[in-house]
Design an enzyme around this catalytic site. Sequence first.
Site, PDB file in Angstrom:
ATOM      1  CG  HIS A   1      -7.658   1.118  -6.446  1.00 29.14           C
ATOM      2  ND1 HIS A   1      -6.889   1.178  -5.300  1.00 29.14           N
ATOM      3  CD2 HIS A   1      -8.680   1.980  -6.242  1.00 29.14           C
ATOM      4  CE1 HIS A   1      -7.418   2.053  -4.450  1.00 29.14           C
ATOM      5  NE2 HIS A   1      -8.520   2.539  -5.000  1.00 29.14           N
TER       6      HIS A   1
ATOM      7  CE1 TYR B   1      -3.867  -4.742   6.231  1.00 29.31           C
ATOM      8  CE2 TYR B   1      -2.982  -3.001   4.831  1.00 29.31           C
ATOM      9  CZ  TYR B   1      -3.710  -4.167   4.981  1.00 29.31           C
ATOM     10  OH  TYR B   1      -4.294  -4.749   3.889  1.00 29.31           O
TER      11      TYR B   1
ATOM     12  CD  GLU C   1      -5.945  -2.085  -2.712  1.00 28.34           C
ATOM     13  OE1 GLU C   1      -5.904  -1.365  -3.719  1.00 28.34           O
ATOM     14  OE2 GLU C   1      -5.260  -1.867  -1.697  1.00 28.34           O
TER      15      GLU C   1
ATOM     16  CD  GLU D   1      -3.715   1.505  -3.004  1.00 28.66           C
ATOM     17  OE1 GLU D   1      -3.563   0.831  -1.974  1.00 28.66           O
ATOM     18  OE2 GLU D   1      -4.248   1.053  -4.032  1.00 28.66           O
TER      19      GLU D   1
ATOM     20  CG  ASP E   1      -2.132  -0.897   1.044  1.00 33.62           C
ATOM     21  OD1 ASP E   1      -2.747  -0.847  -0.037  1.00 33.62           O
ATOM     22  OD2 ASP E   1      -2.461  -1.645   1.976  1.00 33.62           O
TER      23      ASP E   1
END
Lengths: 325, 140
Positions: free
Chosen positions: A201, A110, A198, A103, A72
Amino acid sequence: MKDMTQARAVPKAINWNRLQDDKDLEIWNRLTVNFWLPEKVPLSNDIQSWSQLTPDEQTLTIRVFTGLTLLDTIQNAVGAPTLMQDAITPHEEAVLSNIAFMEAVHARSYSSVFSTLCQTTEVDEAFRWSAENEHLQAKSRLILDEYDAIASPLRKKIASVFLESFLFYSGFYLPMHWSSRARLTNTADLIRLIIRDEAIHGYYIGYKFQRGMERLDEAERKELKDFAFGLLFDLYDIEARYTEQLYDGLGLTEDVKNFLHYNANKALQNLGFEALFPEETCRVNPAIMAALSPGSDENHDFFSGSGSSYVIGKAEATEDEDWDF
Amino acid sequence: MTGLVYYSSRSGNTARLMERLGLKALRLPQTEPSPEVDAPYVLVTPTFADGEGRGAVPKSVIKFLNNTRNRALLQGVIAGGNRNFGTTFALAGDVIAKKCDVPVLYRFELAGTETDIARIRAGLARFWAAQEQQTCLTQA
């Protein structure tokens, strides 16, 4: 008045009411509606579940998440910005700026998981691990080589689609696995938000790649396709070893590899190419599929199941804008 | 014999599935005018839902189905999507099924796999046979 030819070039103001490619607006709308932040997910509800994982399972999970954070970070700081330089329309550039920012949100989320569930020392150790892990570093380098400003715009897009639609999945497997066993279910909710982003994307960058391919002659198209399959082979090689290193201990390696094959084929489809891995190597564990898209198991379909549970309802009158439910 | 009508955006996923399926089919245009059909058909469509499931059915498909005659001849829907969108996977199929009182016949991801192609081909053959039988019974 000074000589105007010497003046700095100024970009044209973007007009969203004059589109060269309506896919730009469609994707902009989907991405902006889907906007989220990790604070939206009640991660602290996973504290008890986290404590029930073994120390090895915890270490593995933190490591996997630092690996995902690295991807990311690359996509936020290098990938999306370098694609912006090649944008054909101003709207594409704007969409890519959204992708770049999301991103950063993913990478940030996280760390939210870490600060909620883990000890600082464990997390620091895992970040050291990811910086030294040969497979993580190797796949990052392969992608970054293509992101070099001198590289071809279409090769950059190929690398970018492989990152978005393939490389994440060795990592995404683990939270889906935990979720299928009713572990870390809130963390899994957060990961599903990332997976959703994602997917858009990969779809969008793959779409722009296909538009670029249309302008090339047959020989150039073949060269790029060969390059794409070659890069995928190289990345897969690394992913297979990374997967063994991470998942052999849990006995999940073969299962994860099937998931990698399945996602590699989908990445190729985003680029407009045919699948590479044979279907018998893509049979993903149904529990993982169910964790990925809850409530959409195969037997729901008329053609593949008994047909007894297909969706059928009362016919309603339709109006143009009346379908958005 | 029942026909096939499909929509594919410029990403081309549904178009590639239809090409491999190799059955005669009418492709809906991106823009007006929307065609009118005169025989029963199965619709194949991708899904464009956002995270809340809004906007799942492509605009071209909406325009086509807003025509009462087209809607009346719809027999079933096959929907494309991506499981990565979670609960909204192939949602266009469910939306159309509910609106038009027809079954969701099948769902596939992106441009589909070989298994998808085989299942759709076999499924359509069975479905059409059953439909014809029903028509004969009704007329008898």
